[in-house]
Design a protein around this motif. Structure first.
Motif, PDB file in Angstrom:
ATOM      1  N   LEU A   1      -5.872  -7.890  -6.396  1.00 40.79           N
ATOM      2  CA  LEU A   1      -5.474  -6.499  -6.301  1.00 40.79           C
ATOM      3  C   LEU A   1      -4.000  -6.345  -5.970  1.00 40.79           C
ATOM      4  O   LEU A   1      -3.288  -5.530  -6.580  1.00 40.79           O
TER       5      LEU A   1
ATOM      6  N   LEU B   1     -13.035  -4.191  -6.583  1.00 36.60           N
ATOM      7  CA  LEU B   1     -12.999  -4.864  -5.293  1.00 36.60           C
ATOM      8  C   LEU B   1     -14.153  -4.414  -4.400  1.00 36.60           C
ATOM      9  O   LEU B   1     -14.843  -5.234  -3.782  1.00 36.60           O
ATOM     10  N   ILE B   2     -14.382  -3.115  -4.347  1.00 37.40           N
ATOM     11  CA  ILE B   2     -15.443  -2.584  -3.487  1.00 37.40           C
ATOM     12  C   ILE B   2     -16.812  -3.045  -3.990  1.00 37.40           C
ATOM     13  O   ILE B   2     -17.667  -3.490  -3.211  1.00 37.40           O
TER      14      ILE B   2
ATOM     15  N   MET C   1      -5.158   1.334 -10.522  1.00 28.09           N
ATOM     16  CA  MET C   1      -5.610   1.115  -9.151  1.00 28.09           C
ATOM     17  C   MET C   1      -7.026   1.625  -8.929  1.00 28.09           C
ATOM     18  O   MET C   1      -7.762   1.099  -8.091  1.00 28.09           O
ATOM     19  N   THR C   2      -7.437   2.653  -9.678  1.00 29.21           N
ATOM     20  CA  THR C   2      -8.811   3.141  -9.559  1.00 29.21           C
ATOM     21  C   THR C   2      -9.797   2.070  -9.990  1.00 29.21           C
ATOM     22  O   THR C   2     -10.779   1.785  -9.292  1.00 29.21           O
TER      23      THR C   2
ATOM     24  N   GLN D   1      -9.198  -1.225 -10.295  1.00 30.03           N
ATOM     25  CA  GLN D   1      -9.067  -2.409  -9.444  1.00 30.03           C
ATOM     26  C   GLN D   1      -9.766  -2.187  -8.097  1.00 30.03           C
ATOM     27  O   GLN D   1     -10.420  -3.090  -7.564  1.00 30.03           O
ATOM     28  N   THR D   2      -9.612  -0.981  -7.539  1.00 32.46           N
ATOM     29  CA  THR D   2     -10.248  -0.679  -6.254  1.00 32.46           C
ATOM     30  C   THR D   2     -11.760  -0.645  -6.402  1.00 32.46           C
ATOM     31  O   THR D   2     -12.495  -1.165  -5.551  1.00 32.46           O
TER      32      THR D   2
ATOM     33  N   LEU E   1      -6.211  -1.121   1.489  1.00 35.28           N
ATOM     34  CA  LEU E   1      -6.850   0.088   0.981  1.00 35.28           C
ATOM     35  C   LEU E   1      -6.773   1.270   1.941  1.00 35.28           C
ATOM     36  O   LEU E   1      -6.564   2.411   1.504  1.00 35.28           O
TER      37      LEU E   1
ATOM     38  N   ALA F   1       0.830  -1.204   0.000  1.00 36.03           N
ATOM     39  CA  ALA F   1       0.000   0.000   0.000  1.00 36.03           C
ATOM     40  C   ALA F   1       0.868   1.260   0.000  1.00 36.03           C
ATOM     41  O   ALA F   1       0.612   2.211  -0.750  1.00 36.03           O
TER      42      ALA F   1
END
Length: 361
Positions: free
Chosen positions: A318, A343-344, A336-337, A339-340, A226, A81
């Motif tokens: 991730l 995930l959410i 990362m946007t 992928q995040t 995160l 992270a």
């Protein structure tokens, strides 16, 4: 007729599983050198991840009984992270707001395709009950295993399907990066120990650990990654702190992450999942191919480079995608946007969607 537990014990007592744990760790460490050095010489991105992952798989299938302790995996997530936060050059919220409709369309498409794959495998009857639906989910692996058990599905097969997808996605992403001209920058071992200010490093690691613990406490999806990532990104982009991680720390984190993925396999699980191996691989390849088509649409619509688009649409995990992105010349903020967001979203709607499909399978 021996019970399932007796069979698993017998499998664990064969091969290197009969050796003491410290000697098994010695085997995986020694083999990691043999698998990683050629990849580093070839210049593959994330060679330190892929090499350790291959070594972990080989040792696990040879009968190893060792597993990476959760404390070490927590440490890996915090370090990764901080690493990604130190590289990000654009605000994630801004990236999402600029392309929110397209991002949500891509993310929901990946989730929909993975759910369809699980439903199709379930309808064939190859896997027991609704196992394939939970195992095909594009993320939220721990949640899916809990839900699978509650539905009477085989949690071991769910874990096998989830881990196998991570291995395939990470391997394909590395090959795409390599043959797409994004070779990793090989760092000679003597440069790993270049001096780094220790006080700021210790302070940043402490902040990351506290943030990770808060993320876990609040049950944030992948909170150990995160929450430290979000906090460190804000601090770094605002100039409040400058994140500088030594190469030796990143080498340790990549190694532990690779081992954690590889050691997730075992001879017992592979024997148990042998009937499902071919359809599982086919479904994973179909999902990767579908993600490739989505990446192509991003290239046409946004004009981003192919590797950025591919990594952004890759269906998990991730942490491994983050390592590959950091090892390549891509737009990490965009990767990362997406992928995040995936995930959410899969954590929020994935269990409900899988339960909905399972009830009608």
């Amino acid at each position: 007729m021996p019970s399932r537990n007796q069979k698993e014990v017998a499998l664990r007592q064969t091969g290197i599983g009969r050796l003491p744990s410290w000697l098994q760790w010695g085997f995986v460490a020694g083999l990691s050198v043999l698998t990683t050095v050629p990849l580093e010489i070839a210049g593959l991105p994330a060679a330190l991840l892929i090499g350790q992952m291959l070594a972990g798989i080989a040792v696990a299938l040879a009968g190893s009984t060792i597993r990476l302790p959760r404390l070490f995996f927590f440490f890996v997530q915090v370090v990764l992270a901080l690493m990604i936060a130190s590289i990000v050059s654009k605000d994630f919220v801004g990236t999402f707001l600029d392309n929110w409709l397209l991002i949500l369309l891509v993310v929901t498409s990946v989730i929909g395709m993975s759910t369809l794959s699980g439903w199709l495998i379930t309808r064939t009857g190859i896997l027991p009950g609704t196992t394939a639906i939970w195992g095909s989910s594009a993320g939220a692996a721990s949640t899916m295993m809990i839900m699978a058990e509650a539905y009477g599905a085989d949690a071991r097969l769910v874990a096998f399907m989830q881990y196998l997808r991570v291995v395939f996605v990470a391997s394909f992403a590395t090959l795409v990066a390599h043959f797409g001209g994004h070779d990793g920058a090989s760092v000679p071992p003597h440069a790993w120990f270049a001096p780094v200010p220790m006080l700021p490093l210790a302070a940043m690691l402490a902040i990351g650990v506290v943030a990770g613990l808060i993320g876990q406490r609040l049950r944030v999806p992948a909170g150990a990654f995160l929450v430290p990532f979000a906090l460190a990104s804000v601090l770094n982009s605002s100039g409040t702190v400058t994140i500088e991680l030594p190469d030796w720390l990143l080498v340790i984190a990549f190694t532990l992450l690779g081992w954690n993925i590889g050691l997730g396999f075992s001879r017992a699980i592979l024997m148990h999942a042998r009937r499902a191996l071919v359809p599982t691989i086919l479904s994973i390849l179909a999902l990767i191919g579908f993600s490739g088509l989505l990446a192509g649409s991003l290239i046409l619509l946004l004009g981003i480079d192919p590797l950025t688009a591919y990594l952004a649409t890759s269906p998990g995990g991730l942490d491994s995608i983050a390592v590959i992105a950091a090892s390549s010349n891509v737009d990490i903020a965009f990767v990362m946007t997406l992928q995040t967001a995936r995930l959410i979203l899969v954590t929020i709607i994935g269990p409900w969607l899988a339960r909905f499909v399972a009830d009608r399978a």
